[in-house]
Design an enzyme around this catalytic site. Sequence first.
Site, PDB file in Angstrom:
ATOM      1  N   GLY A  14      -3.696  -4.606 -92.302  1.00 32.21           N
ATOM      2  CA  GLY A  14      -2.356  -5.391 -92.281  1.00 32.21           C
ATOM      3  C   GLY A  14      -2.218  -6.463 -93.031  1.00 32.21           C
ATOM      4  O   GLY A  14      -2.961  -6.816 -93.943  1.00 32.21           O
ATOM      5  N   TYR A  15      -1.471  -7.488 -92.453  1.00 29.03           N
ATOM      6  CA  TYR A  15      -1.214  -8.852 -92.972  1.00 29.03           C
ATOM      7  C   TYR A  15      -2.225  -9.837 -92.834  1.00 29.03           C
ATOM      8  O   TYR A  15      -2.670 -10.722 -93.500  1.00 29.03           O
ATOM      9  CB  TYR A  15       0.114  -9.424 -92.329  1.00 29.03           C
ATOM     10  CG  TYR A  15       1.425  -8.957 -92.829  1.00 29.03           C
ATOM     11  CD1 TYR A  15       1.891  -9.711 -93.666  1.00 29.03           C
ATOM     12  CD2 TYR A  15       1.933  -7.834 -92.192  1.00 29.03           C
ATOM     13  CE1 TYR A  15       3.100  -9.051 -94.343  1.00 29.03           C
ATOM     14  CE2 TYR A  15       3.173  -7.268 -92.714  1.00 29.03           C
ATOM     15  CZ  TYR A  15       3.611  -7.830 -93.900  1.00 29.03           C
ATOM     16  OH  TYR A  15       5.084  -7.444 -94.094  1.00 29.03           O
ATOM     17  N   GLY A  17      -5.933  -8.172 -92.115  1.00 28.77           N
ATOM     18  CA  GLY A  17      -6.920  -7.538 -92.523  1.00 28.77           C
ATOM     19  C   GLY A  17      -7.038  -7.429 -93.969  1.00 28.77           C
ATOM     20  O   GLY A  17      -7.908  -7.650 -94.761  1.00 28.77           O
ATOM     21  N   LYS A 224      -7.911 -19.704 -80.191  1.00 25.47           N
ATOM     22  CA  LYS A 224      -6.826 -19.242 -81.124  1.00 25.47           C
ATOM     23  C   LYS A 224      -5.310 -19.127 -80.544  1.00 25.47           C
ATOM     24  O   LYS A 224      -4.271 -19.521 -80.894  1.00 25.47           O
ATOM     25  CB  LYS A 224      -7.411 -17.710 -81.372  1.00 25.47           C
ATOM     26  CG  LYS A 224      -6.317 -16.910 -82.465  1.00 25.47           C
ATOM     27  CD  LYS A 224      -5.919 -17.500 -83.756  1.00 25.47           C
ATOM     28  CE  LYS A 224      -4.815 -16.812 -84.257  1.00 25.47           C
ATOM     29  NZ  LYS A 224      -4.464 -17.113 -85.636  1.00 25.47           N
ATOM     30  N   ASN A 228      -1.937 -21.394 -81.696  1.00 23.55           N
ATOM     31  CA  ASN A 228      -0.680 -20.794 -81.760  1.00 23.55           C
ATOM     32  C   ASN A 228       0.228 -21.307 -80.691  1.00 23.55           C
ATOM     33  O   ASN A 228       1.360 -21.695 -81.380  1.00 23.55           O
ATOM     34  CB  ASN A 228      -0.817 -19.429 -81.827  1.00 23.55           C
ATOM     35  CG  ASN A 228      -1.253 -18.733 -83.164  1.00 23.55           C
ATOM     36  OD1 ASN A 228      -1.323 -19.493 -84.086  1.00 23.55           O
ATOM     37  ND2 ASN A 228      -1.435 -17.284 -83.249  1.00 23.55           N
ATOM     38  N   CYS A 280       2.994 -13.634 -84.392  1.00 20.81           N
ATOM     39  CA  CYS A 280       1.816 -14.175 -83.502  1.00 20.81           C
ATOM     40  C   CYS A 280       2.385 -15.176 -82.416  1.00 20.81           C
ATOM     41  O   CYS A 280       2.075 -15.065 -81.142  1.00 20.81           O
ATOM     42  CB  CYS A 280       0.872 -15.004 -84.325  1.00 20.81           C
ATOM     43  SG  CYS A 280       0.102 -13.971 -85.140  1.00 20.81           S
ATOM     44  N   LYS A 343       9.979 -16.301 -92.597  1.00 19.36           N
ATOM     45  CA  LYS A 343       9.684 -17.537 -93.359  1.00 19.36           C
ATOM     46  C   LYS A 343       9.704 -17.204 -94.697  1.00 19.36           C
ATOM     47  O   LYS A 343       9.605 -16.004 -95.060  1.00 19.36           O
ATOM     48  CB  LYS A 343       8.363 -18.149 -92.834  1.00 19.36           C
ATOM     49  CG  LYS A 343       7.054 -17.571 -92.971  1.00 19.36           C
ATOM     50  CD  LYS A 343       5.824 -18.168 -92.568  1.00 19.36           C
ATOM     51  CE  LYS A 343       5.400 -19.078 -93.580  1.00 19.36           C
ATOM     52  NZ  LYS A 343       4.029 -19.354 -93.128  1.00 19.36           N
TER      53      LYS A 343
END
Length: 479
Positions: A14-15, A17, A224, A228, A280, A343
Amino acid sequence: MKISVKKVSCIGAGYVGGPTMTMMASKCPDLIFNVVDTNRERIESWNNKDLSKLPIFEPGLKALIAKTRNKNLFFSTNIKEAIESADIIFISVNTPTKKKGLGAGKSSDLKWVEASAREVAKYSKGYTIVVEKSTLPVRTAEVIENILNSAETISKTNDVSFSVLSNPEFLSEGTAINDLENPDRILIGGENKEAMIALSNLYKAWVKEEKILFTNIWSSELAKLTSNAFLAQRISSINSISAICEVTGADVKEVSRAIGKDSRIGSKFLDSGPGFGGSCFKKDILNLVYLAEFFGLKEVASFWESVVTINKWHQKRISEIVVKKLFGTVANKKLVILGFAFKANTNDTRESASITICKNLLNEGADLIIYDPKVCPSQIGTDLETNPTTFLEFGKVNVNEDYGRWTFCDNLDNNEVFKNVCAVIILTEWAEFRKVNWKAVRTKMVSPGWVFDSRLIANGKEVKEAGLNLWSLGDGHNN
Ligand code: UDX
Ligand code: UDX
């Protein structure tokens, strides 16, 4: 004992990996990287000869793929082979918020992580380092470890063993390649020092040693989520201040600049906008909220939940301002939406403010002309849960008066896009929106025409000189 690493695999293309493994493959040409995914279509796109058809748009990605693909980087659906051959396996599958059952609406659904761990347990050979790359709730490593060390796996053969590490990814979409190339830090959480060193050796090919932090596994997982949550909190904070600016005559841009000069605060992540999106922020904060509630920390939970509450409120606030400025109704009015991605510089729409704001306007009966340079119309249809349609002539009444319609526009070169439009609403900060020729646009629009700038990128002077009304987010001179 030094662990030798020759082959690395990643489950989930994905975005996160995809770009991460591509960067590693380019920096570690002597190692083989296998990226696998259950989604055949996605893998076909990663293998597409035409590099403009990669499944994700990310500046700089095409060049890196051209350099590594089918040399030491391979995309496939052959999960068994990728697991069998790997010394290190990254798990980079998605972890959406649970829709039902225990923890619904807050906790992450770990079914894909669990499924991946089961695949690893089934096919791995010898000693394997399993790395959590996805952002996960604290103590997920325990779940993975339990699955990997289950009696069934161990009885498969005696020489199967694992170390589980947490190595969250901090890349931002749109700047992923630069973020991967120049990370602020690499975080590796775990217990087995040799495994941690083996993983850190991959990064040392291009990242300075002092940027690589070793922590215990739970600190890494929590860091993590916290990172965020802090970033999202800054956005909700400045967005809440934008509302105060609008009623007091202050200007949020000036306030941001002034507070950002304080070195303790810093200038980054202080751009007021239409509310944070992306896969996220919301999910990770809700995870934190769930964790706090689980441990009976009610006040902590409500503190973090308010960051999400403000974000939702802020998006609703912007939709309502548009309606109010257009004489209290947008029913059957044509509005141009500039930007649908969450974005700039990405084709990702997950949790994009544009989805909520467009839905609110459609709900008010507006007819939307949506333009985004990278998001395809089928994705917009999925997000808005309606199909695109063609519009009636201006002034004619929509048959389905309760709900508006939308149509897709594939470029802005033709000013006809703005024909009979009452307002242009800027929702994503794509560079090309800074260069709109407002004078030309104005000649096509209905009077009085409006520009709503939720990203503070339009040239206000030009908009006004063109004879258009301008509403800028957080600008106390709007009134
Ligand atoms: C992100 C991050 O990994 C994670 O940190 C964040 O929490 C949310 O998801 P991302 O790469 O953005 O991941 O997600 P996505 O683009 O959805 O990619 C995940 C991939 O995993 C998909 O291509 C999906 O097909 C694949 N997948 C999922 C598998 O290959 N196997 C599974 O069992 C489940
Ligand atoms: C975020 C984190 O930045 C990254 O470290 C983590 O790995 C994944 O989540 P991402 O969601 O890709 O990255 O993008 P980010 O740049 O953080 O933007 C998130 C949202 O906040 C976007 O909707 C963006 O427009 C918005 N934003 C960001 C603002 O509104 N103002 C800002 O000043 C910065």
